[in-house]
Design an enzyme around this catalytic site. Sequence first.
Site, PDB file in Angstrom:
ATOM      1  N   SER A  21      47.924  36.720  25.547  1.00  0.00           N
ATOM      2  CA  SER A  21      47.617  36.536  26.977  1.00  0.00           C
ATOM      3  C   SER A  21      48.363  37.539  27.850  1.00  0.00           C
ATOM      4  O   SER A  21      49.559  37.790  27.650  1.00  0.00           O
ATOM      5  CB  SER A  21      48.014  35.122  27.432  1.00  0.00           C
ATOM      6  N   ASP A  65      45.638  22.041  34.741  1.00  0.00           N
ATOM      7  CA  ASP A  65      44.223  22.411  34.729  1.00  0.00           C
ATOM      8  C   ASP A  65      43.819  22.606  36.188  1.00  0.00           C
ATOM      9  O   ASP A  65      43.807  21.632  36.957  1.00  0.00           O
ATOM     10  CB  ASP A  65      43.418  21.281  34.071  1.00  0.00           C
ATOM     11  N   VAL A  66      43.526  23.822  36.581  1.00  0.00           N
ATOM     12  CA  VAL A  66      43.309  24.103  38.012  1.00  0.00           C
ATOM     13  C   VAL A  66      42.038  23.479  38.593  1.00  0.00           C
ATOM     14  O   VAL A  66      41.831  23.541  39.798  1.00  0.00           O
ATOM     15  CB  VAL A  66      43.336  25.621  38.324  1.00  0.00           C
ATOM     16  N   TYR A 157      29.265  40.953  32.077  1.00  0.00           N
ATOM     17  CA  TYR A 157      30.292  40.305  32.909  1.00  0.00           C
ATOM     18  C   TYR A 157      29.678  39.284  33.862  1.00  0.00           C
ATOM     19  O   TYR A 157      30.331  38.333  34.266  1.00  0.00           O
ATOM     20  CB  TYR A 157      31.173  41.334  33.642  1.00  0.00           C
ATOM     21  N   LYS A 164      35.406  37.808  40.315  1.00  0.00           N
ATOM     22  CA  LYS A 164      36.489  38.767  40.570  1.00  0.00           C
ATOM     23  C   LYS A 164      36.344  39.403  41.960  1.00  0.00           C
ATOM     24  O   LYS A 164      37.335  39.733  42.605  1.00  0.00           O
ATOM     25  CB  LYS A 164      36.516  39.854  39.492  1.00  0.00           C
TER      26      LYS A 164
HETATM   27  P1  NAP Z   1      43.585  34.498  28.130  1.00  0.00           P
HETATM   28  O1  NAP Z   1      44.786  34.679  27.309  1.00  0.00           O
HETATM   29  O2  NAP Z   1      42.436  33.785  27.508  1.00  0.00           O
HETATM   30  O3  NAP Z   1      44.012  33.830  29.512  1.00  0.00           O
HETATM   31  C1  NAP Z   1      43.101  33.145  30.349  1.00  0.00           C
HETATM   32  C2  NAP Z   1      43.762  31.861  30.691  1.00  0.00           C
HETATM   33  O4  NAP Z   1      43.029  31.104  31.684  1.00  0.00           O
HETATM   34  C3  NAP Z   1      43.867  30.942  29.463  1.00  0.00           C
HETATM   35  O5  NAP Z   1      45.199  30.503  29.343  1.00  0.00           O
HETATM   36  C4  NAP Z   1      42.932  29.818  29.828  1.00  0.00           C
HETATM   37  O6  NAP Z   1      43.197  28.604  29.174  1.00  0.00           O
HETATM   38  C5  NAP Z   1      43.166  29.752  31.316  1.00  0.00           C
HETATM   39  N1  NAP Z   1      42.260  28.815  31.960  1.00  0.00           N
HETATM   40  C6  NAP Z   1      40.910  28.714  31.808  1.00  0.00           C
HETATM   41  N2  NAP Z   1      40.463  27.639  32.500  1.00  0.00           N
HETATM   42  C7  NAP Z   1      41.555  27.086  33.100  1.00  0.00           C
HETATM   43  C8  NAP Z   1      41.748  25.946  33.924  1.00  0.00           C
HETATM   44  N3  NAP Z   1      40.733  25.141  34.289  1.00  0.00           N
HETATM   45  N4  NAP Z   1      43.004  25.656  34.340  1.00  0.00           N
HETATM   46  C9  NAP Z   1      44.051  26.430  33.994  1.00  0.00           C
HETATM   47  N5  NAP Z   1      43.930  27.503  33.195  1.00  0.00           N
HETATM   48  C10 NAP Z   1      42.685  27.819  32.757  1.00  0.00           C
HETATM   49  O7  NAP Z   1      42.980  35.925  28.579  1.00  0.00           O
HETATM   50  P2  NAP Z   1      43.572  37.098  29.497  1.00  0.00           P
HETATM   51  O8  NAP Z   1      42.725  38.254  29.187  1.00  0.00           O
HETATM   52  O9  NAP Z   1      45.039  37.174  29.351  1.00  0.00           O
HETATM   53  O10 NAP Z   1      43.185  36.608  30.960  1.00  0.00           O
HETATM   54  C11 NAP Z   1      44.123  36.493  32.014  1.00  0.00           C
HETATM   55  C12 NAP Z   1      43.519  37.066  33.289  1.00  0.00           C
HETATM   56  O11 NAP Z   1      43.415  38.483  33.114  1.00  0.00           O
HETATM   57  C13 NAP Z   1      42.136  36.567  33.629  1.00  0.00           C
HETATM   58  O12 NAP Z   1      42.022  36.392  35.022  1.00  0.00           O
HETATM   59  C14 NAP Z   1      41.247  37.713  33.179  1.00  0.00           C
HETATM   60  O13 NAP Z   1      40.006  37.746  33.848  1.00  0.00           O
HETATM   61  C15 NAP Z   1      42.140  38.869  33.570  1.00  0.00           C
HETATM   62  N6  NAP Z   1      41.783  40.166  32.981  1.00  0.00           N
HETATM   63  C16 NAP Z   1      41.705  40.314  31.642  1.00  0.00           C
HETATM   64  C17 NAP Z   1      41.358  41.541  31.112  1.00  0.00           C
HETATM   65  C18 NAP Z   1      41.246  41.739  29.621  1.00  0.00           C
HETATM   66  O14 NAP Z   1      40.589  42.693  29.194  1.00  0.00           O
HETATM   67  N7  NAP Z   1      41.852  40.911  28.813  1.00  0.00           N
HETATM   68  C19 NAP Z   1      41.090  42.628  31.963  1.00  0.00           C
HETATM   69  C20 NAP Z   1      41.179  42.455  33.332  1.00  0.00           C
HETATM   70  C21 NAP Z   1      41.534  41.207  33.840  1.00  0.00           C
HETATM   71  P3  NAP Z   1      42.151  28.174  27.957  1.00  0.00           P
HETATM   72  O15 NAP Z   1      42.397  29.122  26.854  1.00  0.00           O
HETATM   73  O16 NAP Z   1      42.500  26.775  27.666  1.00  0.00           O
HETATM   74  O17 NAP Z   1      40.756  28.297  28.535  1.00  0.00           O
END
Ligand code: NAP
Length: 257
Positions: A21, A65-66, A157, A164
Amino acid sequence: MIHIDMKGKHALVMGVANHRSLSWAIAQCLHSAGARVCLTYASERLKPMVEELAGTIGATTLECDVTKDYTIDEVAKRLEGRWGSIEMLVHGIAYARKEDLEGAFVATPREGFQLALDVSAYSLINVIHRTLPLLQKNGASVVTLTYFASERAVPSYNVMGSAKAVLEQSVRQLSFELGSKNIRVNALSAGPVSTLAARGIHGFTDMLKEHSHMAPLKRNITKEEVGTAALFLLSELASGITGTTLYVDAGYHVMGW
Ligand code: NAP
């Protein structure tokens, strides 16, 4: 030499699912700089994994949980008793149903659209609102994570691009409203990194290849680079920066073809 010292500061880091993450990478940087960290996770299912990670940096954990206001209020209540203030808030939360990232965007059902925007964009506003007394105590810096699909059409996406775009506008509006309370709000736009959420995007592996080929730095970014850039935005080194989107994408966003 400039040194980032976060000793005595409290960081609420939301959205840790596992060691991949982006929020976890940020939490590790905050810990290295001396901050006290609390990690939140979305559901009981993630608790053992997140507690194990938290143990390695002496962080505490809370469930949040948001989509449920009372769980955000519970986090605020617990941190009020434990810390009395929050100086740094990291919002690394996003969600869209798998089917809404696969089909035609034009056919996105209302429930899928509402859920993606609720979790991925509205939650930033709501979490800030519900923790405001803690954030305004000493002033604070908030960082949320976004992606370039807010500005460009990116295959698959779909509704996440819409979410976003709303998230980034919310950052600007919040920064205006909260500036007088000494609360800065910024977004960090990360290039693709292989995480649980990213792997839910159809064709993500091809996208990683394409991105490294196109980006000026001719490579993909690392989650550690997201961590250090977020540390900068959260620190006093960025004290004059609010309402902005900082790209950590190896320069990909400047390309015109
Ligand atoms: P990640 O590890 O899957 O993190 C996403 C997190 O959001 C998970 O912990 C997930 O929990 C949580 N989440 C989902 N629904 C939720 C809820 N109702 N309440 C609270 N938490 C909730 O993936 P990540 O890539 O690090 O994502 C983090 C952020 O970075 C996101 O906003 C993503 O869009 C952004 N981002 C990612 C990338 C990329 O390429 N990885 C690029 C640009 C931006 P669950 O696993 O339980 O659903």
